[in-house]
Design a protein around this motif. Structure first.
Motif, PDB file in Angstrom:
ATOM      1  N   VAL A   1    -125.187  31.546 -15.920  1.00  6.30           N
ATOM      2  CA  VAL A   1    -124.551  30.322 -16.407  1.00  6.30           C
ATOM      3  C   VAL A   1    -124.241  29.376 -15.257  1.00  6.30           C
ATOM      4  CG1 VAL A   1    -123.629  31.477 -18.434  1.00  6.30           C
ATOM      5  CG2 VAL A   1    -122.196  31.245 -16.416  1.00  6.30           C
ATOM      6  N   GLY A   2    -124.233  29.894 -14.034  1.00  2.83           N
ATOM      7  CA  GLY A   2    -124.186  29.010 -12.887  1.00  2.83           C
ATOM      8  C   GLY A   2    -125.440  28.160 -12.826  1.00  2.83           C
ATOM      9  N   GLY A   3    -126.552  28.721 -13.313  1.00  3.71           N
ATOM     10  CA  GLY A   3    -127.789  27.957 -13.401  1.00  3.71           C
ATOM     11  C   GLY A   3    -127.721  26.866 -14.446  1.00  3.71           C
ATOM     12  N   GLN A   4    -126.992  27.134 -15.539  1.00  2.00           N
ATOM     13  CA  GLN A   4    -126.750  26.089 -16.545  1.00  2.00           C
ATOM     14  C   GLN A   4    -125.924  24.966 -15.942  1.00  2.00           C
ATOM     15  OE1 GLN A   4    -123.242  26.528 -18.114  1.00  2.00           O
ATOM     16  NE2 GLN A   4    -123.335  24.909 -19.671  1.00  2.00           N
ATOM     17  N   LEU A   5    -124.898  25.328 -15.177  1.00  2.13           N
ATOM     18  CA  LEU A   5    -124.053  24.319 -14.548  1.00  2.13           C
ATOM     19  C   LEU A   5    -124.834  23.517 -13.512  1.00  2.13           C
ATOM     20  CD1 LEU A   5    -120.840  26.510 -14.233  1.00  2.13           C
ATOM     21  CD2 LEU A   5    -121.114  24.494 -15.690  1.00  2.13           C
ATOM     22  N   VAL A   6    -125.746  24.180 -12.800  1.00  2.79           N
ATOM     23  CA  VAL A   6    -126.609  23.465 -11.856  1.00  2.79           C
ATOM     24  C   VAL A   6    -127.402  22.376 -12.571  1.00  2.79           C
ATOM     25  CG1 VAL A   6    -128.750  23.705 -10.516  1.00  2.79           C
ATOM     26  CG2 VAL A   6    -126.821  25.227 -10.071  1.00  2.79           C
TER      27      VAL A   6
ATOM     28  N   ILE B   1    -129.749  29.228 -18.115  1.00  2.85           N
ATOM     29  CA  ILE B   1    -129.881  29.039 -19.553  1.00  2.85           C
ATOM     30  C   ILE B   1    -129.603  27.557 -19.835  1.00  2.85           C
ATOM     31  CG2 ILE B   1    -127.499  29.822 -19.855  1.00  2.85           C
ATOM     32  CD1 ILE B   1    -128.262  30.781 -22.635  1.00  2.85           C
ATOM     33  N   PHE B   2    -130.418  26.952 -20.682  1.00  2.00           N
ATOM     34  CA  PHE B   2    -130.394  25.500 -20.817  1.00  2.00           C
ATOM     35  C   PHE B   2    -130.084  25.010 -22.229  1.00  2.00           C
ATOM     36  CE2 PHE B   2    -133.252  27.015 -17.544  1.00  2.00           C
ATOM     37  CZ  PHE B   2    -132.621  26.487 -16.431  1.00  2.00           C
ATOM     38  N   ASP B   3    -130.114  25.905 -23.185  1.00  2.00           N
ATOM     39  CA  ASP B   3    -129.687  25.580 -24.555  1.00  2.00           C
ATOM     40  C   ASP B   3    -128.653  26.629 -24.942  1.00  2.00           C
ATOM     41  OD1 ASP B   3    -129.307  25.025 -27.236  1.00  2.00           O
ATOM     42  OD2 ASP B   3    -131.421  24.605 -27.617  1.00  2.00           O
ATOM     43  N   ILE B   4    -127.409  26.196 -25.050  1.00  3.55           N
ATOM     44  CA  ILE B   4    -126.295  27.132 -25.257  1.00  3.55           C
ATOM     45  C   ILE B   4    -126.071  27.429 -26.743  1.00  3.55           C
ATOM     46  CG2 ILE B   4    -123.880  27.583 -24.640  1.00  3.55           C
ATOM     47  CD1 ILE B   4    -125.822  27.186 -22.303  1.00  3.55           C
ATOM     48  N   ARG B   5    -126.690  26.673 -27.613  1.00  2.00           N
ATOM     49  CA  ARG B   5    -126.429  26.817 -29.048  1.00  2.00           C
ATOM     50  C   ARG B   5    -126.630  28.236 -29.580  1.00  2.00           C
ATOM     51  NH1 ARG B   5    -130.198  22.445 -31.586  1.00  2.00           N
ATOM     52  NH2 ARG B   5    -131.551  23.354 -29.980  1.00  2.00           N
ATOM     53  N   PRO B   6    -127.662  28.978 -29.156  1.00  2.00           N
ATOM     54  CA  PRO B   6    -127.827  30.328 -29.691  1.00  2.00           C
ATOM     55  C   PRO B   6    -126.629  31.238 -29.438  1.00  2.00           C
ATOM     56  CG  PRO B   6    -129.827  29.623 -28.590  1.00  2.00           C
ATOM     57  CD  PRO B   6    -128.781  28.600 -28.274  1.00  2.00           C
ATOM     58  N   LEU B   7    -125.874  30.975 -28.373  1.00  3.43           N
ATOM     59  CA  LEU B   7    -124.779  31.867 -28.005  1.00  3.43           C
ATOM     60  C   LEU B   7    -123.544  31.699 -28.875  1.00  3.43           C
ATOM     61  CD1 LEU B   7    -125.027  31.787 -24.125  1.00  3.43           C
ATOM     62  CD2 LEU B   7    -125.948  33.463 -25.712  1.00  3.43           C
ATOM     63  N   VAL B   8    -123.519  30.657 -29.691  1.00  4.90           N
ATOM     64  CA  VAL B   8    -122.385  30.493 -30.605  1.00  4.90           C
ATOM     65  C   VAL B   8    -122.286  31.701 -31.531  1.00  4.90           C
ATOM     66  CG1 VAL B   8    -121.447  29.098 -32.496  1.00  4.90           C
ATOM     67  CG2 VAL B   8    -122.424  27.976 -30.484  1.00  4.90           C
ATOM     68  N   ASN B   9    -123.432  32.229 -31.917  1.00  4.29           N
ATOM     69  CA  ASN B   9    -123.474  33.418 -32.781  1.00  4.29           C
ATOM     70  C   ASN B   9    -123.820  34.644 -31.944  1.00  4.29           C
ATOM     71  OD1 ASN B   9    -123.555  35.061 -35.099  1.00  4.29           O
ATOM     72  ND2 ASN B   9    -125.767  34.739 -35.327  1.00  4.29           N
TER      73      ASN B   9
END
Length: 303
Positions: free
Chosen positions: A163-168, A198-206
């Protein structure tokens, strides 16, 4: 990212976004404890070894203030190039101190390393913890860019894992004018490296990752680099997406789709497959001077 993610059951989502299930070197239940022990012990050793070469400084304003560890060994001058490292942990685990060991290989090459810490998603006292983490890291990087100009550093590079890669990726898209960063300081930003991002966080909601965070779909969209529409153009610095061979298909497709988006926006974006690596030893092996991922990053930091 698979276009069918919204058809995944929770069980399927948990499987695809839990990298410890995909390792080939240890039983899944031993991988995370092994990683925590390895990174923690190596970090403690380096923090002791560098002594006065480690300082902790403050950044940000108000709720977005925080602290940042700065590593400068004896061979790193005040005007050295800078690497900013952002740790992973699914926004709720680990800390900057856990990954201090990663400063060593960059210090050895004459680069200063800045490691900002962020408040865990579970510790924010508001309804937007995910957006708040992003803002906190934006304030952190803004302060480093300004300092780079003050010290005469020629360049700033951004590195983040998981998720540091997402923040990058989100910082790579940031309009630094909003944070009062002069254009001359913005030009110091020369490259970004997202490791197993990870670049699309939507799947992690579920998913089980969201059980304690309670992230909404609206928040997930706002912190998904893939979903943002920005004015990025070829004047922005290159973005490097580094994906371990043994991550899941979802991590692989997410990186490829994000690369496609960047290229369509005329932004230089490179995809590198890290051979024979899983999600966690991708950073553990950076301690090896001959490591292919470390070599790749250093080569592009000198280009």
């Amino acid at each position: 990212m698979s276009e069918f993610w919204n058809c995944f059951t929770r069980e399927k989502t948990d499987e695809q976004y839990n990298p410890v299930l995909w390792t080939r070197r240890l039983p899944a239940d031993l991988l995370l404890p092994s990683h925590a022990e390895f990174t923690g012990s190596r970090s403690l050793t380096y923090r002791k070894a560098i002594k006065d070469g480690l300082q902790t400084v403050s950044f940000g304003e108000g709720d977005y203030s925080g602290s940042m560890d700065v590593f400068r060994s004896d061979k790193v001058p005040e005007n050295a190039p800078i690497v900013i490292y952002i740790h992973g942990g699914w926004w709720q685990w680990f800390s900057k101190e856990q990954f201090s060991f990663l400063a060593k290989p960059f210090n050895k090459e004459g680069l200063a390393v800045y490691m900002p810490g962020y408040r865990m998603a579970t510790d924010w006292k508001n309804d937007t913890p995910m957006e708040s983490i992003v803002a906190q890291m934006q304030w952190a990087m803004a302060s480093v860019l300004k300092e780079a100009e003050e010290k005469g550093s020629p360049s700033v590079y951004l590195v983040g894992h998981s998720v540091g890669g997402q923040l990058v990726a989100l910082l790579h898209q940031t309009d630094w004018n909003q944070f009062g960063v002069p254009a001359t300081a913005q030009c110091k930003f020369k490259g970004a490296f997202s490791l197993a991002g990870i670049f699309d966080i939507r799947p992690l909601v579920n998913s089980f990752f969201n059980d304690l965070i309670n992230m909404s779909m609206e928040s997930a969209e706002k912190v998904s680099p893939q979903m943002l529409v920005s004015g990025i153009d070829a004047t922005r610095c290159p973005l490097h997406l580094i994906v371990p061979e043994f991550d899941t298909l979802e991590f692989f497709w997410q990186a490829k789709e994000y690369q496609e988006k960047m290229l369509k926006m005329n932004n230089p974006c490179y995809f590198k497959l890290a051979n024979n690596r899983d999600h966690l030893d991708l950073i553990e092996k950076l301690v090896d001077d001959r490591d292919e991922v470390l070599t790749y990053m250093l080569e592009h930091m000198k280009a």
